[in-house]
Design a protein around this motif. Structure first.
Motif, PDB file in Angstrom:
ATOM      1  N   MET A  97     -31.903   5.984 -19.092  1.00 53.99           N
ATOM      2  CA  MET A  97     -33.266   5.500 -19.265  1.00 53.99           C
ATOM      3  C   MET A  97     -34.045   6.408 -20.212  1.00 53.99           C
ATOM      4  O   MET A  97     -34.767   5.932 -21.083  1.00 53.99           O
ATOM      5  N   ARG A  98     -33.883   7.704 -20.047  1.00 49.03           N
ATOM      6  CA  ARG A  98     -34.617   8.648 -20.892  1.00 49.03           C
ATOM      7  C   ARG A  98     -34.241   8.513 -22.365  1.00 49.03           C
ATOM      8  O   ARG A  98     -35.091   8.560 -23.248  1.00 49.03           O
ATOM      9  N   ASP A 110     -32.756   5.915 -23.837  1.00 50.71           N
ATOM     10  CA  ASP A 110     -32.687   4.514 -24.270  1.00 50.71           C
ATOM     11  C   ASP A 110     -31.250   4.027 -24.473  1.00 50.71           C
ATOM     12  O   ASP A 110     -30.969   3.206 -25.349  1.00 50.71           O
ATOM     13  N   SER A 164     -33.311  -4.957 -20.781  1.00 54.89           N
ATOM     14  CA  SER A 164     -34.553  -4.743 -21.518  1.00 54.89           C
ATOM     15  C   SER A 164     -34.251  -4.449 -22.976  1.00 54.89           C
ATOM     16  O   SER A 164     -33.304  -3.757 -23.292  1.00 54.89           O
ATOM     17  N   LEU A 192     -37.752   3.223 -21.985  1.00 58.83           N
ATOM     18  CA  LEU A 192     -38.618   3.672 -20.898  1.00 58.83           C
ATOM     19  C   LEU A 192     -40.020   4.027 -21.383  1.00 58.83           C
ATOM     20  O   LEU A 192     -41.007   3.720 -20.726  1.00 58.83           O
ATOM     21  N   TRP A 208     -42.377   1.104 -21.448  1.00 62.61           N
ATOM     22  CA  TRP A 208     -42.820   0.603 -20.149  1.00 62.61           C
ATOM     23  C   TRP A 208     -43.664   1.602 -19.369  1.00 62.61           C
ATOM     24  O   TRP A 208     -44.576   1.227 -18.642  1.00 62.61           O
ATOM     25  N   VAL A 209     -43.336   2.873 -19.491  1.00 61.58           N
ATOM     26  CA  VAL A 209     -44.039   3.889 -18.701  1.00 61.58           C
ATOM     27  C   VAL A 209     -44.682   4.884 -19.652  1.00 61.58           C
ATOM     28  O   VAL A 209     -44.012   5.700 -20.267  1.00 61.58           O
ATOM     29  N   ALA A 236     -40.194  -1.595 -16.437  1.00 65.06           N
ATOM     30  CA  ALA A 236     -39.205  -0.517 -16.537  1.00 65.06           C
ATOM     31  C   ALA A 236     -37.957  -0.843 -15.723  1.00 65.06           C
ATOM     32  O   ALA A 236     -36.849  -0.477 -16.104  1.00 65.06           O
ATOM     33  N   ARG A 237     -38.137  -1.549 -14.645  1.00 66.52           N
ATOM     34  CA  ARG A 237     -36.994  -1.915 -13.803  1.00 66.52           C
ATOM     35  C   ARG A 237     -35.982  -2.767 -14.564  1.00 66.52           C
ATOM     36  O   ARG A 237     -34.781  -2.700 -14.300  1.00 66.52           O
ATOM     37  N   ILE A 276     -34.786  -2.301 -17.312  1.00 61.49           N
ATOM     38  CA  ILE A 276     -33.868  -1.466 -18.076  1.00 61.49           C
ATOM     39  C   ILE A 276     -32.532  -1.328 -17.353  1.00 61.49           C
ATOM     40  O   ILE A 276     -31.480  -1.381 -17.968  1.00 61.49           O
TER      41      ILE A 276
END
Length: 89
Positions: free
Chosen positions: A32-33, A35, A44, A48, A51-52, A62-63, A65
């Motif tokens: 996630m960090r 990508d 997605s 991240l 989204w955040v 974010a979910r 992802i």
């Protein structure tokens, strides 16, 4: 970064990752960090950071992802509790 976790994955049995919660958590965080899960047409198409962010955290988005909308509102509610607590530190 991905090499930090892929070196531990047994390609003949990738489901073993799910059994190792520490390894699974590392993969999710790094993925996630950095990508690594961002793809067009599946999951997605945004990372991240999209989204955040401080201005408008969207934990439901974010979910997507890592797991689509599965339990998205429940996880979003929990994430918002953490988000609010961290803002006050």
């Amino acid at each position: 970064m991905l090499n930090q976790v892929t070196q531990y994955i047994d390609e003949s049995d990738p489901d073993k990752v799910a059994q190792d919660k520490t390894l699974a958590a590392k993969i999710v965080v790094l993925g996630m960090r950095d990508d690594l899960f961002v793809t067009e047409g599946r999951g997605s198409s945004q990372g991240l950071g999209y989204w955040v962010n401080e201005a408008n955290p969207n934990f439901v988005g974010a979910r997507t992802i890592v797991n689509g909308n599965n339990e998205a509102s429940t996880i979003s509610n929990i994430a918002n509790i953490y988000w609010d607590a961290l803002k006050n530190i």
